[in-house]
Design a protein around this motif. Structure first.
Motif, PDB file in Angstrom:
ATOM      1  N   GLU A  43      14.781  56.064 -72.020  1.00  0.00           N
ATOM      2  CA  GLU A  43      14.947  55.499 -70.684  1.00  0.00           C
ATOM      3  C   GLU A  43      13.613  55.467 -69.951  1.00  0.00           C
ATOM      4  N   ASP A  44      13.400  54.404 -69.200  1.00  0.00           N
ATOM      5  CA  ASP A  44      12.217  54.291 -68.351  1.00  0.00           C
ATOM      6  C   ASP A  44      10.928  54.478 -69.173  1.00  0.00           C
ATOM      7  N   PHE A  45      10.910  53.879 -70.351  1.00  0.00           N
ATOM      8  CA  PHE A  45       9.799  54.084 -71.293  1.00  0.00           C
ATOM      9  C   PHE A  45       8.453  53.712 -70.682  1.00  0.00           C
ATOM     10  N   ASP A  46       8.376  52.554 -70.055  1.00  0.00           N
ATOM     11  CA  ASP A  46       7.086  52.061 -69.565  1.00  0.00           C
ATOM     12  C   ASP A  46       6.491  52.941 -68.482  1.00  0.00           C
ATOM     13  N   ASN A  47       7.351  53.625 -67.722  1.00  0.00           N
ATOM     14  CA  ASN A  47       6.839  54.523 -66.689  1.00  0.00           C
ATOM     15  C   ASN A  47       6.431  55.879 -67.255  1.00  0.00           C
ATOM     16  N   LYS A  48       7.050  56.257 -68.366  1.00  0.00           N
ATOM     17  CA  LYS A  48       6.725  57.542 -68.979  1.00  0.00           C
ATOM     18  C   LYS A  48       5.480  57.461 -69.852  1.00  0.00           C
ATOM     19  N   PHE A  49       5.292  56.311 -70.500  1.00  0.00           N
ATOM     20  CA  PHE A  49       4.194  56.156 -71.443  1.00  0.00           C
ATOM     21  C   PHE A  49       3.365  54.934 -71.068  1.00  0.00           C
ATOM     22  N   ARG A  50       2.094  55.152 -70.842  1.00  0.00           N
ATOM     23  CA  ARG A  50       1.202  54.045 -70.508  1.00  0.00           C
ATOM     24  C   ARG A  50       0.467  53.633 -71.785  1.00  0.00           C
ATOM     25  N   LEU A  51       1.101  52.741 -72.538  1.00  0.00           N
ATOM     26  CA  LEU A  51       0.581  52.393 -73.855  1.00  0.00           C
ATOM     27  C   LEU A  51       0.155  50.933 -73.899  1.00  0.00           C
ATOM     28  N   ASN A  52      -0.874  50.691 -74.687  1.00  0.00           N
ATOM     29  CA  ASN A  52      -1.337  49.333 -74.924  1.00  0.00           C
ATOM     30  C   ASN A  52      -0.680  48.821 -76.204  1.00  0.00           C
ATOM     31  N   PRO A  53       0.167  47.792 -76.113  1.00  0.00           N
ATOM     32  CA  PRO A  53       0.859  47.294 -77.307  1.00  0.00           C
ATOM     33  C   PRO A  53      -0.082  46.889 -78.432  1.00  0.00           C
ATOM     34  N   ASP A  54      -1.303  46.500 -78.084  1.00  0.00           N
ATOM     35  CA  ASP A  54      -2.264  46.071 -79.105  1.00  0.00           C
ATOM     36  C   ASP A  54      -2.674  47.220 -80.029  1.00  0.00           C
ATOM     37  N   ASP A  55      -2.445  48.454 -79.599  1.00  0.00           N
ATOM     38  CA  ASP A  55      -2.838  49.614 -80.402  1.00  0.00           C
ATOM     39  C   ASP A  55      -1.769  50.021 -81.410  1.00  0.00           C
ATOM     40  N   TYR A  56      -0.645  49.316 -81.430  1.00  0.00           N
ATOM     41  CA  TYR A  56       0.474  49.707 -82.272  1.00  0.00           C
ATOM     42  C   TYR A  56       0.892  48.542 -83.162  1.00  0.00           C
ATOM     43  N   PRO A  57       1.549  48.840 -84.270  1.00  0.00           N
ATOM     44  CA  PRO A  57       1.967  47.742 -85.159  1.00  0.00           C
ATOM     45  C   PRO A  57       2.935  46.806 -84.461  1.00  0.00           C
TER      46      PRO A  57
END
Length: 311
Positions: A43-57
């Protein structure tokens, strides 16, 4: 020194079989999941984790191992290719992709900065990399784990680590004597210290992990922890109130009896790194050895078990 980075992009269904194989031919692996996989069930993934999609498969998972310059990377790649050819139970075998790059040791810190950001892992545990300390807003009851993962496993964002931290938050008391087997980055020992425990031991078979763990303990202003090389609990003679092992299912299986022997009556065994398919086997072995299973956590196909030695 340069490091050879070998990455394997494959179906998430192949995670267990690849993990067990890569553990045999390396000192540790990292697993990156696609954003879709990570977001499922959170739940609320984007607020919990500030991740750059380009760094992941873009899809499925990427498993990565590192070797120093003394290792023949061509030989390792050949071993992996042979494993793919000869393993009959791999899903989508034709889509397995193996890549190899060279990482400068001086670039390793920046490599981690791309992937690792601060986040809350439980009610009070918050993990913050050292390079984000100045920007992080700390709440009154937060227990802050400052971390530079380096090349050791254990950042808290993997379900196996975060579930262990939830157990630590729940059961650890200042009077407990605790051993963290396969400490990796030292994150679980740091969590136990933040709960008030001071009689702490952290072991690993990998010397690089021990170096990283010591550095992270110092980063968190923690001293007095017995950090040393050991092969699981094979030569352990001390008794503990809590044994923590966040490793892999087949390794957990090898150490359950030793863990029982090392734990004081009334003490706890936290085991993690168990894929859901291995859960029932581990549970059966724990009960057969004499443990009482108190709680089972599951997250994204991984299982963590809290067991107690009643007598």
């Amino acid at each position: 020194m340069n490091w050879h980075k070998i990455s394997i992009h494959t179906s998430v269904d192949n995670e267990e079989v690849f993990t067990e194989f890569l553990t045999e031919i390396s000192n540790g692996i990292s697993v990156d999941y696609s954003m879709d996989i990570m977001k499922s069930g959170v739940e609320d993934f984007d607020n919990k984790f500030r991740l750059n999609p380009d760094d992941y498969p873009d899809s499925d998972i990427r498993l990565t191992v590192y070797y120093d310059e003394s290792v023949s990377v061509d030989e390792k790649i050949s071993q992996i290719e042979s494993f793919v050819r000869e393993t009959t139970n791999l899903s989508d075998k034709e889509d397995v992709k193996i890549t190899q790059t060279v990482v400068q040791e001086t670039d390793w810190e920046n490599e981690w900065k791309k992937y690792f950001h601060s986040f809350r892992v439980s009610d009070t545990f918050v993990i913050v990399p050292s390079w984000e300390l100045d920007d992080h807003e700390i709440k009154l009851d937060d227990r802050l784990i400052k971390l530079d993962p380096g090349m050791a496993f254990g950042t808290g964002d993997h379900p196996t680590t975060s579930m262990c931290l939830k157990y630590i938050e729940k059961i650890v008391k200042p009077e407990h004597k605790i051993i963290d087997v396969g400490t990796g980055s030292g994150i679980l020992t740091i969590g136990a210290h933040l709960m008030g425990a001071r009689d702490l031991t952290a072991t690993d078979i990998d010397e690089l992990s021990l170096k990283v763990a010591k550095e992270n303990l110092e980063l968190n202003d923690i001293d007095g922890v017995d950090v040393h090389s050991a092969d699981l609990l094979k030569n352990e003679t001390s008794k503990y109130d809590i044994v923590i092992a966040n490793i892999l299912a087949h390794v957990i299986e090898m150490m359950i009896t030793d863990a029982y022997d090392c734990i004081n009556t009334g003490g706890y065994f936290i085991s993690s790194g168990i894929i859901v398919e291995k859960r029932d086997d581990i549970l059966a072995q724990l009960k057969e050895t004499g443990f009482t299973v108190l709680e089972i956590l599951e997250d994204n196909g991984w299982v963590s078990i809290l067991a107690k030695k009643e007598a």
